[in-house]
Motif scaffolding. Structure first.
Motif, PDB file in Angstrom:
ATOM      1  N   UNK A 233       2.599   3.295  -4.049  1.00 39.62           N
ATOM      2  CA  UNK A 233       2.639   4.157  -2.861  1.00 39.62           C
ATOM      3  C   UNK A 233       2.734   3.748  -1.363  1.00 39.62           C
ATOM      4  N   UNK A 234       3.302   4.415  -0.643  1.00 38.26           N
ATOM      5  CA  UNK A 234       3.289   3.864   1.053  1.00 38.26           C
ATOM      6  C   UNK A 234       2.637   4.986   1.778  1.00 38.26           C
ATOM      7  N   UNK A 235       1.458   4.590   2.417  1.00 36.54           N
ATOM      8  CA  UNK A 235       0.787   5.399   3.440  1.00 36.54           C
ATOM      9  C   UNK A 235       1.566   5.242   4.592  1.00 36.54           C
ATOM     10  N   UNK A 236       1.356   6.544   5.579  1.00 36.16           N
ATOM     11  CA  UNK A 236       1.716   6.206   7.040  1.00 36.16           C
ATOM     12  C   UNK A 236       0.691   6.638   7.836  1.00 36.16           C
ATOM     13  N   UNK A 237       0.020   5.790   8.751  1.00 41.41           N
ATOM     14  CA  UNK A 237      -1.220   6.466   9.287  1.00 41.41           C
ATOM     15  C   UNK A 237      -1.142   6.238  10.871  1.00 41.41           C
ATOM     16  N   UNK A 238      -2.060   6.568  11.505  1.00 36.95           N
ATOM     17  CA  UNK A 238      -2.375   6.381  12.944  1.00 36.95           C
ATOM     18  C   UNK A 238      -3.681   5.929  12.943  1.00 36.95           C
TER      19      UNK A 238
ATOM     20  N   UNK B  96      -2.348   2.799  17.392  1.00 33.91           N
ATOM     21  CA  UNK B  96      -1.324   2.054  16.625  1.00 33.91           C
ATOM     22  C   UNK B  96      -1.037   2.802  15.475  1.00 33.91           C
ATOM     23  N   UNK B  97       0.341   2.825  15.051  1.00 35.33           N
ATOM     24  CA  UNK B  97       0.777   3.625  13.972  1.00 35.33           C
ATOM     25  C   UNK B  97       1.259   2.311  12.791  1.00 35.33           C
ATOM     26  N   UNK B  98       1.040   2.626  11.471  1.00 31.96           N
ATOM     27  CA  UNK B  98       1.173   1.634  10.685  1.00 31.96           C
ATOM     28  C   UNK B  98       1.384   2.085   9.239  1.00 31.96           C
ATOM     29  N   UNK B  99       1.513   1.349   8.349  1.00 34.07           N
ATOM     30  CA  UNK B  99       1.689   1.901   7.032  1.00 34.07           C
ATOM     31  C   UNK B  99       1.072   0.809   5.901  1.00 34.07           C
ATOM     32  N   UNK B 100       0.677   1.106   4.794  1.00 35.63           N
ATOM     33  CA  UNK B 100       0.297   0.220   4.014  1.00 35.63           C
ATOM     34  C   UNK B 100       1.001   0.407   2.675  1.00 35.63           C
ATOM     35  N   UNK B 101       1.465  -0.454   2.082  1.00 34.11           N
ATOM     36  CA  UNK B 101       2.135  -0.607   0.551  1.00 34.11           C
ATOM     37  C   UNK B 101       1.129  -0.971  -0.279  1.00 34.11           C
ATOM     38  N   UNK B 102       0.949   0.044  -1.144  1.00 36.34           N
ATOM     39  CA  UNK B 102      -0.305   0.131  -2.266  1.00 36.34           C
ATOM     40  C   UNK B 102       0.346  -0.342  -3.531  1.00 36.34           C
ATOM     41  N   UNK B 103      -0.245  -1.194  -4.563  1.00 38.81           N
ATOM     42  CA  UNK B 103       0.501  -1.244  -5.792  1.00 38.81           C
ATOM     43  C   UNK B 103      -1.014  -1.015  -6.692  1.00 38.81           C
TER      44      UNK B 103
END
Length: 132
Positions: A84-89, A101-108
């Motif tokens: 899963x990749x989440x996109x967030x602010x 800031x904007x970012x994302x997290x790659x989840x395993x």
């Protein structure tokens, strides 16, 4: 619901739990041996291993900002393997500074639990400056 959808739902629940300081739900979602990477050059950059270390990092985000650190989930993407990749602010206030800031997290995931999180920030300079 397939595994990718279950994992995406877990990420959504995780964002809600983070913003609500709900450690019970976070404990349910994160594997005890989770690894986490935060980019940048600030005091919170680097790698954490284990749920306790990751939760300590999350707590630092909150304590260093007087509880103002919030992350708004914008989008959740999945792949056939259940990653899963989440996109967030993210927003926060600290020592007269404002963070946006904007970012994302790659989840395993493994066995329905988050085993790895890797944060990416679209522009690291404001984040590093904020934590100085």
């Amino acid at each position: 619901m397939n595994q990718a959808e279950l994992n995406a739902d877990a990420v959504r629940r995780g964002y809600q739990a983070f913003n609500a300081d709900d450690l019970d739900t976070l404990t349910e979602l994160f594997d005890k041996n989770v690894s986490w990477h935060t980019p940048g050059r600030g005091p919170f950059a680097g790698d954490r291993l284990g749920r306790e270390a990751v939760f300590q990092l999350f707590g630092s985000y909150k304590s260093e900002t007087g509880g103002t650190f919030k992350v708004t989930l914008k989008r959740v993407l999945t792949d056939a393997e259940g990653q899963v990749i989440s996109v967030h602010h993210a927003t926060a206030e600290r020592k007269g500074k404002h963070l946006e800031v904007d970012g994302c997290i790659a989840f395993e995931f493994q066995d329905g639990k988050i085993v790895r999180g890797k944060e990416f920030i679209f522009d690291l300079y404001p984040l590093d400056e904020f934590w100085e």
